[in-house]
Design a protein around this motif. Structure first.
Motif, PDB file in Angstrom:
ATOM      1  N   ALA A 155      47.799  17.644  30.656  1.00  0.00           N
ATOM      2  CA  ALA A 155      48.485  18.923  30.418  1.00  0.00           C
ATOM      3  C   ALA A 155      49.677  18.731  29.491  1.00  0.00           C
ATOM      4  CB  ALA A 155      48.936  19.523  31.747  1.00  0.00           C
ATOM      5  N   ALA A 156      50.447  17.658  29.719  1.00  0.00           N
ATOM      6  CA  ALA A 156      51.619  17.405  28.876  1.00  0.00           C
ATOM      7  C   ALA A 156      51.224  17.110  27.431  1.00  0.00           C
ATOM      8  CB  ALA A 156      52.417  16.231  29.437  1.00  0.00           C
ATOM      9  N   SER A 157      50.058  16.486  27.240  1.00  0.00           N
ATOM     10  CA  SER A 157      49.584  16.157  25.890  1.00  0.00           C
ATOM     11  C   SER A 157      49.212  17.406  25.098  1.00  0.00           C
ATOM     12  CB  SER A 157      48.372  15.223  25.971  1.00  0.00           C
ATOM     13  OG  SER A 157      48.726  14.002  26.578  1.00  0.00           O
ATOM     14  N   ILE A 158      48.964  18.498  25.796  1.00  0.00           N
ATOM     15  CA  ILE A 158      48.656  19.769  25.119  1.00  0.00           C
ATOM     16  C   ILE A 158      49.927  20.564  24.862  1.00  0.00           C
ATOM     17  CG2 ILE A 158      47.477  21.999  25.353  1.00  0.00           C
ATOM     18  CD1 ILE A 158      45.380  20.511  27.102  1.00  0.00           C
ATOM     19  N   HIS A 159      50.756  20.706  25.891  1.00  0.00           N
ATOM     20  CA  HIS A 159      51.892  21.628  25.811  1.00  0.00           C
ATOM     21  C   HIS A 159      53.060  21.094  24.983  1.00  0.00           C
ATOM     22  CE1 HIS A 159      50.369  24.744  28.450  1.00  0.00           C
ATOM     23  NE2 HIS A 159      49.874  23.794  29.216  1.00  0.00           N
ATOM     24  N   THR A 160      53.320  19.803  25.032  1.00  0.00           N
ATOM     25  CA  THR A 160      54.456  19.264  24.271  1.00  0.00           C
ATOM     26  C   THR A 160      54.249  19.424  22.764  1.00  0.00           C
ATOM     27  OG1 THR A 160      54.884  17.681  26.056  1.00  0.00           O
ATOM     28  CG2 THR A 160      55.943  17.264  23.934  1.00  0.00           C
ATOM     29  N   PRO A 161      53.101  19.035  22.198  1.00  0.00           N
ATOM     30  CA  PRO A 161      52.900  19.284  20.756  1.00  0.00           C
ATOM     31  C   PRO A 161      52.954  20.770  20.402  1.00  0.00           C
ATOM     32  CG  PRO A 161      51.284  17.702  21.561  1.00  0.00           C
ATOM     33  CD  PRO A 161      51.981  18.259  22.766  1.00  0.00           C
ATOM     34  N   LEU A 162      52.392  21.627  21.262  1.00  0.00           N
ATOM     35  CA  LEU A 162      52.432  23.066  20.992  1.00  0.00           C
ATOM     36  C   LEU A 162      53.871  23.578  20.932  1.00  0.00           C
ATOM     37  CD1 LEU A 162      49.527  24.546  23.179  1.00  0.00           C
ATOM     38  CD2 LEU A 162      49.657  24.488  20.683  1.00  0.00           C
ATOM     39  N   THR A 163      54.714  23.073  21.810  1.00  0.00           N
ATOM     40  CA  THR A 163      56.118  23.503  21.829  1.00  0.00           C
ATOM     41  C   THR A 163      56.853  23.027  20.591  1.00  0.00           C
ATOM     42  OG1 THR A 163      56.132  23.449  24.258  1.00  0.00           O
ATOM     43  CG2 THR A 163      58.270  23.435  23.150  1.00  0.00           C
ATOM     44  N   MET A 181      60.354  23.401  28.611  1.00  0.00           N
ATOM     45  CA  MET A 181      59.713  24.393  27.744  1.00  0.00           C
ATOM     46  C   MET A 181      60.398  25.764  27.687  1.00  0.00           C
ATOM     47  SD  MET A 181      55.581  24.071  27.652  1.00  0.00           S
ATOM     48  CE  MET A 181      55.381  24.165  29.421  1.00  0.00           C
ATOM     49  N   PRO A 182      60.618  26.446  28.817  1.00  0.00           N
ATOM     50  CA  PRO A 182      61.130  27.825  28.739  1.00  0.00           C
ATOM     51  C   PRO A 182      62.383  28.009  27.885  1.00  0.00           C
ATOM     52  CG  PRO A 182      60.364  27.382  30.955  1.00  0.00           C
ATOM     53  CD  PRO A 182      60.305  26.074  30.214  1.00  0.00           C
ATOM     54  N   PRO A 183      63.430  27.166  28.003  1.00  0.00           N
ATOM     55  CA  PRO A 183      64.609  27.365  27.151  1.00  0.00           C
ATOM     56  C   PRO A 183      64.316  27.192  25.660  1.00  0.00           C
ATOM     57  CG  PRO A 183      65.143  25.933  28.995  1.00  0.00           C
ATOM     58  CD  PRO A 183      63.659  26.081  28.978  1.00  0.00           C
ATOM     59  N   PHE A 184      63.314  26.378  25.332  1.00  0.00           N
ATOM     60  CA  PHE A 184      62.999  26.135  23.921  1.00  0.00           C
ATOM     61  C   PHE A 184      62.325  27.335  23.269  1.00  0.00           C
ATOM     62  CE2 PHE A 184      64.344  21.971  24.673  1.00  0.00           C
ATOM     63  CZ  PHE A 184      64.493  21.333  23.447  1.00  0.00           C
ATOM     64  N   PHE A 185      61.624  28.129  24.049  1.00  0.00           N
ATOM     65  CA  PHE A 185      60.984  29.319  23.483  1.00  0.00           C
ATOM     66  C   PHE A 185      62.023  30.289  22.930  1.00  0.00           C
ATOM     67  CE2 PHE A 185      57.293  28.698  26.709  1.00  0.00           C
ATOM     68  CZ  PHE A 185      56.778  27.695  25.906  1.00  0.00           C
ATOM     69  N   LYS A 186      63.212  30.293  23.539  1.00  0.00           N
ATOM     70  CA  LYS A 186      64.271  31.207  23.090  1.00  0.00           C
ATOM     71  C   LYS A 186      64.883  30.775  21.769  1.00  0.00           C
ATOM     72  CE  LYS A 186      65.600  32.539  27.793  1.00  0.00           C
ATOM     73  NZ  LYS A 186      66.697  32.567  28.784  1.00  0.00           N
ATOM     74  N   LEU A 187      64.691  29.509  21.397  1.00  0.00           N
ATOM     75  CA  LEU A 187      65.289  28.995  20.163  1.00  0.00           C
ATOM     76  C   LEU A 187      64.422  29.250  18.937  1.00  0.00           C
ATOM     77  CD1 LEU A 187      66.548  25.491  21.373  1.00  0.00           C
ATOM     78  CD2 LEU A 187      67.738  27.685  21.467  1.00  0.00           C
ATOM     79  N   SER A 188      63.173  29.611  19.158  1.00  0.00           N
ATOM     80  CA  SER A 188      62.236  29.749  18.041  1.00  0.00           C
ATOM     81  C   SER A 188      62.347  31.128  17.392  1.00  0.00           C
ATOM     82  CB  SER A 188      60.803  29.518  18.522  1.00  0.00           C
ATOM     83  OG  SER A 188      59.902  29.662  17.455  1.00  0.00           O
ATOM     84  N   CYS A 189      62.220  31.142  16.062  1.00  0.00           N
ATOM     85  CA  CYS A 189      62.204  32.408  15.327  1.00  0.00           C
ATOM     86  C   CYS A 189      60.763  32.886  15.132  1.00  0.00           C
ATOM     87  CB  CYS A 189      62.898  32.249  13.983  1.00  0.00           C
ATOM     88  SG  CYS A 189      62.336  30.841  13.025  1.00  0.00           S
ATOM     89  N   LYS A 190      59.820  32.197  15.760  1.00  0.00           N
ATOM     90  CA  LYS A 190      58.415  32.583  15.701  1.00  0.00           C
ATOM     91  C   LYS A 190      58.013  33.221  17.033  1.00  0.00           C
ATOM     92  CE  LYS A 190      53.842  30.481  14.926  1.00  0.00           C
ATOM     93  NZ  LYS A 190      53.114  29.203  14.738  1.00  0.00           N
ATOM     94  N   ASP A 191      56.990  34.047  17.026  1.00  0.00           N
ATOM     95  CA  ASP A 191      56.477  34.659  18.248  1.00  0.00           C
ATOM     96  C   ASP A 191      55.921  33.557  19.165  1.00  0.00           C
ATOM     97  OD1 ASP A 191      55.386  36.182  20.222  1.00  0.00           O
ATOM     98  OD2 ASP A 191      54.076  37.368  18.949  1.00  0.00           O
ATOM     99  N   THR A 192      56.461  33.463  20.383  1.00  0.00           N
ATOM    100  CA  THR A 192      56.067  32.389  21.306  1.00  0.00           C
ATOM    101  C   THR A 192      55.125  32.870  22.411  1.00  0.00           C
ATOM    102  OG1 THR A 192      58.011  32.788  22.706  1.00  0.00           O
ATOM    103  CG2 THR A 192      58.251  31.176  20.924  1.00  0.00           C
ATOM    104  N   ARG A 193      54.579  34.083  22.262  1.00  0.00           N
ATOM    105  CA  ARG A 193      53.736  34.619  23.335  1.00  0.00           C
ATOM    106  C   ARG A 193      52.528  33.737  23.628  1.00  0.00           C
ATOM    107  NH1 ARG A 193      53.161  40.859  21.605  1.00  0.00           N
ATOM    108  NH2 ARG A 193      53.352  39.839  19.571  1.00  0.00           N
ATOM    109  N   LEU A 194      51.927  33.154  22.596  1.00  0.00           N
ATOM    110  CA  LEU A 194      50.764  32.287  22.808  1.00  0.00           C
ATOM    111  C   LEU A 194      51.160  31.053  23.617  1.00  0.00           C
ATOM    112  CD1 LEU A 194      47.756  31.960  22.201  1.00  0.00           C
ATOM    113  CD2 LEU A 194      48.396  30.700  20.126  1.00  0.00           C
TER     114      LEU A 194
END
Length: 311
Positions: A155-163, A181-194
């Motif tokens: 699971a980590a091998s999938i989610h870490t590269p995606l983040t 992961m959750p705090p990093f989604f707030k830093l992105s200027c791209k849509d993180t819904r996926l």
């Protein structure tokens, strides 16, 4: 990847727990004490299991795996918290942050599954005693432990590269004390819904499945205890089950709160407090709750420390 290199190549700043000097010292001392208790308790349990043949059973095989996971899980996060709490430099490199997120996610998921496996082992021992040796044999033990470790790192091998493929354009300041992961989604200027959908799906598959398997196992265990054990033995068994359930409920509850709540319900300060529970508190409690009350464990510790013969 070009955007990533431009926006986050210099790393991140972990804002930590507090900027107030006297609180930083208090947090440092608390985390240090919890980490030392966790480390000594889990290392001691692994050593005790290795030197006492009585403890080389499926239950203690899984407990040793849990101890190894807890040591890695806390050691991935707490030493960096200790450094950042007293240091003015709270930065972490891009590679260091990615590695921390990867190990934290892998070992956290592995712990969810190994807790469920341990509950199933107790279910088989108490509810199916005549078939226990057949159900939980050496091959099955290795297989179940491998599934726990494999699913965690998979699971980590999938989610870490995606983040870390996200462009972090808004800020390099992470309102957290480690890379999650959750705090990093707030830093992105791209849509993180996926990314969020993938995170929720993985959390539901791993966390909720493990939680319900654990819960069902203990319900069956308690039901069997009520039917077959004397009142004196029942009190002792209930005490053991209650302590186990308390620890696993705290762990699963904290993980579910962080990874399965809607983004609109996120509160950075509350999230940081909840994260402390499963990164520092439960790894410290696990060896105490699961094993230190066992007579064979205590006798082995006394034998090694005081050179007294085992009874």
């Amino acid at each position: 990847m070009e955007i990533l290199n431009q926006t986050s190549g210099s790393g991140f700043i972990l804002l930590g727990l507090s900027d107030i000097p006297h609180l930083q010292i208090i947090f440092f001392v608390l985390f240090l004490i919890m980490y030392l208790i966790m480390l000594s308790g889990n290392v001691l349990l692994i050593i005790v299991v290795r030197i006492n043949r009585k403890l080389q059973t499926p239950m203690y095989f899984f407990l040793s795996n849990l101890s190894m996971i807890d040591i890695g899980f806390s050691s991935t996060i707490v030493p960096k918290i200790l450094i950042n709490t007293l240091s003015k430099d709270k930065s972490i490199s891009l590679v260091g942050c990615a590695l921390q997120m990867y190990l934290h996610m892998a070992l956290g998921a592995a712990e969810c599954i190994i807790l469920a496996v341990m509950a199933y082992d107790r279910f088989a021992a108490i509810c199916r005693p005549l078939h226990y040796q057949t159900i939980i044999n050496k091959k099955m033990c290795i297989c179940l432990a491998s599934v726990a470790w494999g699913m965690g790192f998979g699971a980590a091998s999938i989610h870490t590269p995606l983040t870390f493929q996200l462009p972090f354009c808004k800020s390099h300041h992470v309102n957290h004390f480690f890379c999650e992961m959750p705090p990093f989604f707030k830093l992105s200027c791209k849509d993180t819904r996926l990314n969020e959908i993938f995170m929720y799906v993985a959390a539901q598959i791993i966390i909720l499945f493990a939680f319900f398997l654990t819960l069902i196992s203990y319900i069956r265990i308690i039901s069997t205890i009520l039917k077959t054990i004397s009142s004196q033995g029942r009190d002792k068994a209930f005490s053991t089950c209650a302590s186990h359930l308390t620890v696993v409920s705290i762990y699963y509850g904290a993980i579910i709160f962080i990874y399965l709540k809607p983004p609109t319900a996120q509160s950075p300060e509350i999230d940081k407090v909840i994260s402390i529970i499963y990164t520092a508190v439960t790894p410290m409690l696990n060896p105490i709750i699961y094993s230190m009350r066992n007579k064979d464990v205590k006798d082995t510790i006394i034998f090694k420390l005081c050179r007294r013969p085992l009874k």
